[in-house]
Each structure stands twice: as C-alpha cells, then as structure tokens.
Design an enzyme around this catalytic site. Sequence first.
Site, PDB file in Angstrom:
ATOM      1  N   GLY A  72      -6.950 -41.059 -48.744  1.00 37.11           N
ATOM      2  CA  GLY A  72      -7.716 -40.274 -49.468  1.00 37.11           C
ATOM      3  C   GLY A  72      -7.203 -39.980 -50.766  1.00 37.11           C
ATOM      4  N   MET A  73      -6.044 -40.374 -51.141  1.00 37.42           N
ATOM      5  CA  MET A  73      -5.714 -40.122 -52.548  1.00 37.42           C
ATOM      6  C   MET A  73      -6.410 -41.307 -53.574  1.00 37.42           C
ATOM      7  SD  MET A  73      -4.146 -38.758 -54.934  1.00 37.42           S
ATOM      8  CE  MET A  73      -2.601 -37.714 -54.405  1.00 37.42           C
ATOM      9  N   ASP A  74      -6.266 -42.537 -53.007  1.00 34.86           N
ATOM     10  CA  ASP A  74      -6.783 -43.606 -53.746  1.00 34.86           C
ATOM     11  C   ASP A  74      -7.748 -44.515 -52.736  1.00 34.86           C
ATOM     12  OD1 ASP A  74      -7.354 -45.809 -55.254  1.00 34.86           O
ATOM     13  OD2 ASP A  74      -5.362 -46.481 -55.240  1.00 34.86           O
ATOM     14  N   LYS A  75      -9.069 -43.843 -52.540  1.00 37.23           N
ATOM     15  CA  LYS A  75      -9.794 -44.355 -51.560  1.00 37.23           C
ATOM     16  C   LYS A  75     -10.332 -45.851 -51.619  1.00 37.23           C
ATOM     17  CE  LYS A  75     -11.757 -39.800 -50.367  1.00 37.23           C
ATOM     18  NZ  LYS A  75     -11.846 -39.388 -49.035  1.00 37.23           N
ATOM     19  N   THR A  95     -10.335 -43.222 -46.821  1.00 36.09           N
ATOM     20  CA  THR A  95     -10.998 -43.778 -45.609  1.00 36.09           C
ATOM     21  C   THR A  95     -12.265 -44.463 -46.535  1.00 36.09           C
ATOM     22  OG1 THR A  95     -10.383 -42.281 -44.109  1.00 36.09           O
ATOM     23  CG2 THR A  95     -12.541 -43.460 -43.650  1.00 36.09           C
ATOM     24  N   ASN A 120     -10.353 -29.548 -48.915  1.00 36.55           N
ATOM     25  CA  ASN A 120     -11.318 -30.450 -49.260  1.00 36.55           C
ATOM     26  C   ASN A 120     -12.476 -30.838 -48.275  1.00 36.55           C
ATOM     27  OD1 ASN A 120     -11.556 -33.584 -48.369  1.00 36.55           O
ATOM     28  ND2 ASN A 120      -9.529 -32.724 -47.896  1.00 36.55           N
ATOM     29  N   PHE A 124     -15.839 -38.614 -47.418  1.00 33.52           N
ATOM     30  CA  PHE A 124     -15.647 -39.935 -47.392  1.00 33.52           C
ATOM     31  C   PHE A 124     -16.709 -40.600 -48.496  1.00 33.52           C
ATOM     32  CE2 PHE A 124     -15.029 -40.517 -42.449  1.00 33.52           C
ATOM     33  CZ  PHE A 124     -13.756 -40.157 -42.633  1.00 33.52           C
ATOM     34  N   SER A 185     -11.392 -37.044 -39.500  1.00 30.31           N
ATOM     35  CA  SER A 185     -11.732 -36.060 -40.756  1.00 30.31           C
ATOM     36  C   SER A 185     -12.680 -35.125 -40.189  1.00 30.31           C
ATOM     37  CB  SER A 185     -12.679 -36.842 -41.696  1.00 30.31           C
ATOM     38  OG  SER A 185     -13.162 -35.981 -42.663  1.00 30.31           O
ATOM     39  N   ASN A 187     -14.894 -33.691 -42.169  1.00 27.55           N
ATOM     40  CA  ASN A 187     -16.127 -33.641 -43.169  1.00 27.55           C
ATOM     41  C   ASN A 187     -17.052 -34.388 -42.844  1.00 27.55           C
ATOM     42  OD1 ASN A 187     -14.494 -31.545 -44.508  1.00 27.55           O
ATOM     43  ND2 ASN A 187     -13.332 -33.155 -45.285  1.00 27.55           N
ATOM     44  N   THR A 188     -17.238 -35.099 -41.806  1.00 29.97           N
ATOM     45  CA  THR A 188     -18.276 -36.162 -41.227  1.00 29.97           C
ATOM     46  C   THR A 188     -18.909 -35.641 -40.091  1.00 29.97           C
ATOM     47  OG1 THR A 188     -17.390 -38.078 -42.574  1.00 29.97           O
ATOM     48  CG2 THR A 188     -19.048 -38.458 -40.739  1.00 29.97           C
ATOM     49  N   LYS A 228      -5.792 -42.052 -36.328  1.00 29.25           N
ATOM     50  CA  LYS A 228      -5.206 -40.943 -37.039  1.00 29.25           C
ATOM     51  C   LYS A 228      -6.159 -39.628 -36.445  1.00 29.25           C
ATOM     52  CE  LYS A 228      -4.772 -38.789 -41.632  1.00 29.25           C
ATOM     53  NZ  LYS A 228      -4.773 -39.213 -43.031  1.00 29.25           N
ATOM     54  N   ASN A 257      -4.318 -35.282 -39.707  1.00 30.81           N
ATOM     55  CA  ASN A 257      -5.407 -34.983 -40.661  1.00 30.81           C
ATOM     56  C   ASN A 257      -5.376 -33.988 -41.090  1.00 30.81           C
ATOM     57  OD1 ASN A 257      -7.704 -35.573 -42.350  1.00 30.81           O
ATOM     58  ND2 ASN A 257      -8.429 -37.262 -40.965  1.00 30.81           N
ATOM     59  N   GLY A 310       1.919 -31.455 -45.057  1.00 29.75           N
ATOM     60  CA  GLY A 310       2.825 -30.460 -45.520  1.00 29.75           C
ATOM     61  C   GLY A 310       4.214 -30.993 -45.895  1.00 29.75           C
TER      62      GLY A 310
HETATM   63  C1  LIG Z   1      -8.851 -34.542 -51.214  1.00 30.78           C
HETATM   64  C2  LIG Z   1      -8.216 -35.122 -49.859  1.00 30.78           C
HETATM   65  C3  LIG Z   1      -8.898 -36.253 -49.540  1.00 30.78           C
HETATM   66  C4  LIG Z   1      -8.597 -36.836 -48.201  1.00 30.78           C
HETATM   67  N1  LIG Z   1      -9.322 -37.875 -47.623  1.00 30.78           N
HETATM   68  C5  LIG Z   1      -8.881 -38.520 -46.525  1.00 30.78           C
HETATM   69  C6  LIG Z   1      -9.512 -39.521 -46.085  1.00 30.78           C
HETATM   70  O1  LIG Z   1     -10.248 -40.169 -46.334  1.00 30.78           O
HETATM   71  N2  LIG Z   1      -9.063 -40.191 -44.940  1.00 30.78           N
HETATM   72  C7  LIG Z   1      -8.008 -39.720 -44.290  1.00 30.78           C
HETATM   73  O2  LIG Z   1      -7.441 -40.356 -43.182  1.00 30.78           O
HETATM   74  N3  LIG Z   1      -7.316 -38.413 -44.636  1.00 30.78           N
HETATM   75  C8  LIG Z   1      -7.681 -37.861 -45.888  1.00 30.78           C
HETATM   76  N4  LIG Z   1      -7.131 -36.905 -46.063  1.00 30.78           N
HETATM   77  C9  LIG Z   1      -6.006 -36.321 -45.350  1.00 30.78           C
HETATM   78  C10 LIG Z   1      -4.500 -36.722 -45.984  1.00 30.78           C
HETATM   79  O3  LIG Z   1      -4.509 -37.889 -45.794  1.00 30.78           O
HETATM   80  C11 LIG Z   1      -3.642 -36.174 -45.118  1.00 30.78           C
HETATM   81  O4  LIG Z   1      -3.462 -36.266 -43.546  1.00 30.78           O
HETATM   82  C12 LIG Z   1      -3.639 -34.596 -45.143  1.00 30.78           C
HETATM   83  O5  LIG Z   1      -4.051 -34.318 -46.428  1.00 30.78           O
HETATM   84  C13 LIG Z   1      -2.243 -33.822 -44.830  1.00 30.78           C
HETATM   85  O6  LIG Z   1      -1.207 -34.280 -45.481  1.00 30.78           O
HETATM   86  P1  LIG Z   1      -0.746 -33.425 -46.913  1.00 30.78           P
HETATM   87  O7  LIG Z   1      -0.420 -32.034 -46.317  1.00 30.78           O
HETATM   88  O8  LIG Z   1       0.391 -34.179 -47.559  1.00 30.78           O
HETATM   89  O9  LIG Z   1      -1.952 -33.582 -47.724  1.00 30.78           O
HETATM   90  C14 LIG Z   1      -7.480 -36.180 -47.478  1.00 30.78           C
HETATM   91  C15 LIG Z   1      -6.655 -35.212 -47.941  1.00 30.78           C
HETATM   92  C16 LIG Z   1      -7.082 -34.512 -49.056  1.00 30.78           C
HETATM   93  C17 LIG Z   1      -6.504 -33.500 -49.755  1.00 30.78           C
END
Ligand SMILES: Cc1cc2nc3c(=O)[nH]c(=O)nc-3n(C[C@H](O)[C@H](O)[C@H](O)COP(=O)(O)O)c2cc1C
Length: 357
Positions: A72-75, A95, A120, A124, A185, A187-188, A228, A257, A310
Amino acid sequence: MLYKQLLRPILFRLGRGDAEGAHERTVALLAAASRSRLLLGAVERAFAFSHPALARNVFGLRFPNPLGLAAGMDKDGAALPAWAALGFGFVEVGTVTWHAQPGDPRPRLFRLPEREALINRMGFNNAGAAALAARLAAAPALRVPLGISIGKSKATPLEAAVDDYIASLRALFDHAGYFAVNVSSPNTPGLRALQDRAQLGALLAALVVENAQLAAQRGAAPRPLLVKIAPDLSEPALAELLEVCAEHGVSGLIATNTSVGRGGLEGTDPALVAQAGGLSGRPLAARALDVVRFVARETGGRLPIIGVGGILAPDDACRMLDAGATLLQLYTGLVYAGPTLPRRINRALAGRVSIPF
Ligand SMILES: Cc1cc2nc3c(=O)[nH]c(=O)nc-3n(C[C@H](O)[C@H](O)[C@H](O)COP(=O)(O)O)c2cc1C
C-alpha cells in the site's frame, strides 16, 4: 527525535487536510532518489543497518533482515531501491489489480496523530498489473526480496474474481519473490467474502494450478503464495481459513490488514472516527498480535507469518516476533516515527540474544 520534532510537523503542515498529498510527495522524492546512485548510497549510509544475525531464509527466499515495507505504501513500485536503502529487508508492492483503477474519491486517507493511527479507503488505486510488470521488467533487480500483492479489480464482479487474480499472477510471475493474495482489504466491496471457505478454496486452488504451470513453463520454482488476512475475523473463522490455507499448501500468512473496528480511538474527533475505511497504526497493535498468536498456535508454528499492524517502535517489533511472527512489516510507523524506524528496529533485533525463526 529530529523527525518527530522537526520534519513531521513540516510534512503534516504542508499536507494539511491532504495526508495523501504528503504521501505522494514522499514517494516521489524516494523515486527520484532511486534514480541516483549517489543519493541511494547516501540514504543507505544514513539509514540502513545490517547485521549477519538478522538474515533469515523463509519460504525459499533469503531476507537480509526480517523487516519489510507493507503493501500500500508503494503500490506501483515507484521507489523500490530507496526502500531497500532505508533498511527494509523486503518490499511488498501493490495491491495491484488486473485493471488499472483510480480508487475511491479523495479525501480517502486520514491522520489521527494523537493515536498514531490512520484511516484509509484508498480502494486499490493503482496503474494495473501490466503496468507494474513493465516497470519491473525495465528496472534493475532489487537486492531484497520483492513481494507482489494482488487483489480484485473493482469492475470485476465477485463471481469472476478468480480470473482477475489469475491474470495478475500471470503478468507478474517473472518479477515476484512471493505473491500476497489480498482478500482482506475493507475498501473493495465484497472482497473480504473471499476469506470464506468455499470462495477462498476456489481462489487458492486456481492460483496454485496456474502458479505450477507458469513455473513448469519456465523450469523455475512456483512462487510462494501468501494469504493476507483481516484482523476482524472471529477465531472460528480464522481456524477455518487456516484449514483452507493448509489444504492448498499456502506458504505463509500475512497478519493483518487494516481493521473496520474503531477500538482504541475513544476521545478522538468523532468526525474522523466515523470515516469509512480501514484503521491502522497503534490502535491495531493488540488485535494484530492476538491474530498472530492465534495463527502460530493453531499451525504449531509451522506456517511462516508476516506480522504487521501497529509496529511503531522496536518494542512493538519484538512483541510481534514473540507472538510467533517470522517476518515483520510496517506502514503507519513510517508516517509517525519516520525514516529512522527500520534502523532502530533492526538494531534492537540484532541486539536480542535469540531471534525466533
Ligand atoms: C494508506 C494505506 C494503504 C494501504 N493499502 C494496502 C494495500 O493496497 N494492500 C494491502 O494488502 N494492505 C494495504 N494497507 C495495509 C497495510 O499493508 C498494513 O497491513 C496495515 O496498515 C497495518 O500495518 P500498520 O499498522 O503498520 O500500518 C494499506 C494501509 C494504509 C495505511
């Protein structure tokens, strides 16, 4: 210290009301750094920490250290060398979906700084699997393992989800160290239903067959497939999911997630708390640890787990390993603790007398 007191306030203020803008600028900066060997070297000298005790072999891949960048950071994989230079031991892009898609309307990323959390509903947003494949084909090989997270395109109906994932697997097979099958996710619409026994079984069965065929065509090994999962599953649902994963020989699990729950946000701005989307960061930590602990217990520690959720400080990383994770990932920690976090975590892990494998 420098980040929290100086840089973070500037970044947050520049992006006032536009957390996504700050994120985009940061990734663009890292993408620019990725194009300069001089800059990459400087970043690496300033941030990376390496130690032989941190290296490990998991599902056939060699990780220089156990801390990865979460999906998600660098999609679209724009800044891969920079993440390695910052000290991450692996990077998960995506993703990505088979069809390029814009994601949900903005604003769709919200900061809750007093709780070190994010909400968020990006949905995707990505340039599509074929675009990622083209970019990876043109890029020099990354020196840390590359995970590729694949998900379902919004335009594809749930009944056709399998074909959508398979198309992405095919397009990206040659570039992946491992694949993360994202069925979690929030969000889909409908995506998380793919965690149910029948649907997950059908999806994994098809992916396993395709993976084996692609490998055989190339005389290569099949790519490790990881699933995941959401933090919001009940224990019985989790146990069932683990059975399905075992039936299909999944190589590992990524837990977790973001959450649709809003625990740990008491006393925060109700308008923010009410935003739809997935919660990440500090308030997710306890639940993510519980899920990792449960999975480790149910699988007798035999299934590698990437623990995520976290991790904002070295102690959080240690707790995740103690709960049974083999590898770690973070996203929100980078926003709140800054770019020295991978170094601080890896230094702390190297200092531990024993690191569970
Ligand atoms: C802005 C944002 C976008 C994310 N996009 C995805 C994604 O595209 N696919 C995915 O598997 N997880 C995505 N995640 C979830 C993270 O990979 C991670 O599982 C989740 O944020 C929990 O970790 P953290 O508390 O270190 O952020 C996203 C998280 C954030 C904050």
